[in-house]
Design an enzyme around this catalytic site. Structure first.
Site, mmCIF file in Angstrom:
data_model
loop_
_atom_site.group_PDB
_atom_site.id
_atom_site.type_symbol
_atom_site.label_atom_id
_atom_site.label_comp_id
_atom_site.label_asym_id
_atom_site.label_seq_id
_atom_site.Cartn_x
_atom_site.Cartn_y
_atom_site.Cartn_z
ATOM 1 N N TYR A 157 0.798 -1.283 -0.188
ATOM 2 C CA TYR A 157 0.008 -0.109 0.002
ATOM 3 C C TYR A 157 0.869 1.110 0.141
ATOM 4 O O TYR A 157 0.453 2.094 -0.796
ATOM 5 C CB TYR A 157 -0.978 -0.032 1.154
ATOM 6 C CG TYR A 157 -1.871 1.119 1.349
ATOM 7 C CD1 TYR A 157 -2.663 1.425 0.517
ATOM 8 C CD2 TYR A 157 -1.402 2.313 2.258
ATOM 9 C CE1 TYR A 157 -3.726 2.579 0.715
ATOM 10 C CE2 TYR A 157 -2.131 3.535 2.546
ATOM 11 C CZ TYR A 157 -3.354 3.565 1.620
ATOM 12 O OH TYR A 157 -4.030 4.570 1.558
ATOM 13 N N LEU A 185 3.453 -9.383 12.483
ATOM 14 C CA LEU A 185 4.922 -9.062 11.749
ATOM 15 C C LEU A 185 4.759 -8.085 10.985
ATOM 16 O O LEU A 185 3.633 -8.007 10.143
ATOM 17 C CB LEU A 185 5.482 -10.375 11.224
ATOM 18 C CG LEU A 185 6.269 -11.366 12.313
ATOM 19 C CD1 LEU A 185 6.576 -12.396 11.571
ATOM 20 C CD2 LEU A 185 7.321 -10.554 13.029
#
Length: 230
Positions: free
Chosen positions: A54, A186
């Site tokens: 993104y 993570l």
């Protein structure tokens, strides 16, 4: 996000190690000396370090727009929105933000589950403030001396934590106290907070929405939507 090391100044912490997260060590250390660092606000001229698809896509959009501006003589404003909330926010989708996830839990009568220790710093900005910031960017003067392209952080200017948001939403619906789980994902960035003073200084914009009132409005709208779907 950026951080400040007492010895090495402004640094960009490396991705956190799973072993540290599993041990409950959520704050990233200085990437040079390994000592603790203090979170810092990120301005528009800071180093670009996208760490997920993104973020890469947003940076690519800016670069493509800069290329267009150079080739055409056009003008563009880049509005870098931070954690946007408010009416119209999606729920129960892969793109739902943390507020939507908390509200879904509260609608089930469950406590919002807050990852890590809840101390992740964010800048939550109401969608109405974002709309006003976007309008200011569209109307940015383009006359002599104006920059062809200009980036603006659009944030509330007030740092809050993910735990703060969970608490505000629970309070708004008189729901259960948020549960801090110590869980982690993570790749999550510990702190992401922006310096939005350029937008205030150059375009005369300022955020107008109150955080607690905005959280209450969001919770009420979510409750009405749940009622409509029953």
């Amino acid at each position: 996000g950026l951080a400040r090391c007492a010895q090495h100044g402004l640094v960009s912490p490396a991705a956190r190690r799973e072993a540290d997260l599993a041990a409950g060590q959520f704050e990233p250390p200085c990437p040079v000396c390994g000592e603790p660092v203090a979170p810092a606000l990120v301005d528009e001229d800071g180093p670009m370090d996208p760490r997920n698809a993104y973020a890469v896509s947003k940076l690519s959009q800016e670069q493509l727009t800069m290329t267009w501006a150079r080739s055409t003589g056009g003008t563009a404003s880049f509005l870098r929105y931070h954690n946007v909330y408010g009416p119209g926010m999606p729920r129960d989708t892969p793109y739902a933000g943390v507020a939507a996830i908390f509200l879904s839990a509260l609608a089930r009568g469950q406590a919002p589950r807050v990852f890590e220790d809840g101390g992740q710093r964010r800048d939550f900005i109401h969608v109405r403030d974002v709309a006003a910031a976007t309008s200011a960017g569209l109307l940015r003067p383009s006359g002599q001396g104006a920059r062809a392209v200009r980036a603006y952080n659009a944030g509330s200017g007030t740092v809050r934590t993910v735990g703060d948001m969970a608490g505000a939403l629970s309070a708004a619906v008189d729901g259960p106290t948020p549960e801090v789980t110590g869980e982690y994902r993570l790749g999550d960035v510990r702190h992401i907070t922006a310096d939005s003073s350029r937008l205030v200084r150059e375009l005369g914009w300022s955020p107008a929405e109150d955080f607690a009132a905005g959280m209450a409005e969001l919770a009420q709208m979510a409750a009405r939507a749940d009622g409509d779907h029953q």
